[in-house]
Design an enzyme around this catalytic site. Structure first.
Site, PDB file in Angstrom:
ATOM      1  N   GLU A 160      45.753  31.753  42.216  1.00 44.39           N
ATOM      2  CA  GLU A 160      45.250  32.992  42.827  1.00 44.39           C
ATOM      3  C   GLU A 160      44.385  32.704  44.054  1.00 44.39           C
ATOM      4  O   GLU A 160      43.648  33.579  44.514  1.00 44.39           O
ATOM      5  CB  GLU A 160      44.447  33.829  41.807  1.00 44.39           C
ATOM      6  N   HIS A 192      38.074  36.271  38.447  1.00 40.68           N
ATOM      7  CA  HIS A 192      39.210  36.949  37.818  1.00 40.68           C
ATOM      8  C   HIS A 192      39.265  36.541  36.351  1.00 40.68           C
ATOM      9  O   HIS A 192      39.201  35.353  36.035  1.00 40.68           O
ATOM     10  CB  HIS A 192      40.502  36.561  38.541  1.00 40.68           C
ATOM     11  N   HIS A 247      40.704  37.898  32.085  1.00 45.64           N
ATOM     12  CA  HIS A 247      41.677  38.674  31.309  1.00 45.64           C
ATOM     13  C   HIS A 247      40.990  39.346  30.121  1.00 45.64           C
ATOM     14  O   HIS A 247      41.283  39.017  28.967  1.00 45.64           O
ATOM     15  CB  HIS A 247      42.792  37.755  30.786  1.00 45.64           C
ATOM     16  N   GLU A 289      24.530  53.389  32.233  1.00 45.58           N
ATOM     17  CA  GLU A 289      24.157  52.559  33.383  1.00 45.58           C
ATOM     18  C   GLU A 289      25.346  52.110  34.230  1.00 45.58           C
ATOM     19  O   GLU A 289      25.152  51.504  35.281  1.00 45.58           O
ATOM     20  CB  GLU A 289      23.315  51.378  32.913  1.00 45.58           C
ATOM     21  N   HIS A 291      47.159  43.092  33.350  1.00 45.59           N
ATOM     22  CA  HIS A 291      46.856  41.695  33.671  1.00 45.59           C
ATOM     23  C   HIS A 291      45.367  41.359  33.519  1.00 45.59           C
ATOM     24  O   HIS A 291      45.022  40.465  32.762  1.00 45.59           O
ATOM     25  CB  HIS A 291      47.351  41.396  35.097  1.00 45.59           C
TER      26      HIS A 291
HETATM   27  P1  13P Z   1      45.627  29.715  37.376  1.00 45.78           P
HETATM   28  O1  13P Z   1      45.645  28.820  36.164  1.00 45.78           O
HETATM   29  O2  13P Z   1      46.586  29.245  38.442  1.00 45.78           O
HETATM   30  O3  13P Z   1      44.225  29.923  37.888  1.00 45.78           O
HETATM   31  O4  13P Z   1      46.197  31.128  36.942  1.00 45.78           O
HETATM   32  C1  13P Z   1      45.610  31.857  35.905  1.00 45.78           C
HETATM   33  C2  13P Z   1      45.709  33.326  36.096  1.00 45.78           C
HETATM   34  O5  13P Z   1      44.982  34.050  35.454  1.00 45.78           O
HETATM   35  C3  13P Z   1      46.677  33.883  37.072  1.00 45.78           C
HETATM   36  O6  13P Z   1      46.430  35.229  37.301  1.00 45.78           O
HETATM   37 ZN    ZN Z   2      45.319  36.194  35.661  1.00 46.98          ZN
END
Ligand code: 13P
Ligand code: ZN
Length: 275
Positions: free
Chosen positions: A116, A140, A142, A170, A211
């Site tokens: 990413e 980023h 999940h 809040e 995602h």
């Molecule tokens: P990477 O292992 O390349 O960082 O990818 C993980 C991910 O969450 C892709 O969206």
């Molecule tokens: Zn991801």
């Protein structure tokens, strides 16, 4: 100075490990990048290599010319970052044109920065310009509750922002600008980077449908705190929707307006629509 002893690297590792402990990083899920301050680069200058090949970023980021970043590696597990940071992470330098990068430290067992990287760097470029250099962290993850909501809420900024604001008093203070929503897209490429960076001109948080979440902030505490707040709010909404399909009562538009006044934030009226 040893890279691993610097406070910036220790902060990076701690944030990554906190994310792992929250359950947001199954396998290699998620990625973290930090734009280093010049004095942080100087501190470790003698540890940085300058003989590695330049590689294409996959995006053009002239606004990041010559910058250094701490990044997580592609395919590396957040679970391992605190144990083997030198293998899981890297420090990279951006070339003068903002087209290529090279590895200066880390990824000891081989590998490359997160897939990413185009999204991270394009968003760093946007945020650096918009905040006068204040924002340094892009994260980023999940987180399961936020992802779950992308199957039931409309994939619209208005719906996500308002629903999540309502779940914790809040929230509008923590993310007064709201949340952007990126529809499902193939991860890891330039297209998702372009769509996300458009939203990051307005917001500090973007949801990637089915995602994960993408956050920008000034430092590790603020950026982790932002991710944590959004996901906590999503968790409450998932509980509410699981107990009953509809809310009996909630925070009303005028109550948000009063909150904004007392907490000195501006809440865009587009999120305070009558339902
Ligand atoms: P990477 O292992 O390349 O960082 O990818 C993980 C991910 O969450 C892709 O969206
Ligand atoms: Zn991801």
């Amino acid at each position: 100075m040893n890279v691993l002893e610097t406070s910036v690297m220790q902060g990076f590792i701690r944030m990554a490990d906190d994310g792992w402990q929250q359950g947001w990083h199954e396998r290699n899920g998620g990625n973290l990048t930090y734009r280093m301050k010049p004095e942080e680069v100087e501190q470790i200058r003698e540890e940085l290599q300058d003989n590695q090949p330049w590689q294409d970023i996959g995006a053009s980021v002239p606004g990041l010319s010559g910058e250094y970043f701490i990044v997580t590696g592609s395919g590396k597990y957040f679970r391992n970052i605190s144990l083997f940071p030198e293998d899981s992470c890297a420090i990279i330098e951006i070339d003068k044109a903002g087209e290529r990068f090279r590895i200066c430290w880390g990824l000891a067992g081989g590998g490359r920065p997160t897939s990413e990287l185009p999204s991270h760097l394009m968003n760093h470029e946007v945020k650096k310009a918009l905040t006068g250099g204040k924002h340094r962290v892009i994260y980023h993850a999940h987180p399961a509750n936020t992802i779950a909501l992308t199957f039931v809420l409309p994939l619209e900024d208005q719906a996500f922002t308002r629903e999540l604001w309502e779940m914790a008093t809040e929230c509008p203070v923590v993310f007064p600008d709201g949340i952007g929503v990126v529809p499902w897209m193939v991860p890891g490429g330039r297209d998702i980077a372009v769509e996300t960076s458009k939203l990051m001109k307005q917001y500090d948080v973007a949801v990637w449908a089915h995602h994960g979440l993408f956050c920008s902030g000034e430092d590790f505490d603020l950026t982790f705190g932002l991710m944590h707040t959004v996901e906590k709010s999503a968790q409450i909404l998932v509980k509410v929707l699981s107990m009953t399909g509809s809310k009996r009562q909630t925070i009303q538009p005028d109550e948000f307006r009063s909150l904004a006044k007392d907490f000195h934030v501006t809440l865009p009226e587009k999120f305070l629509y009558e339902k």
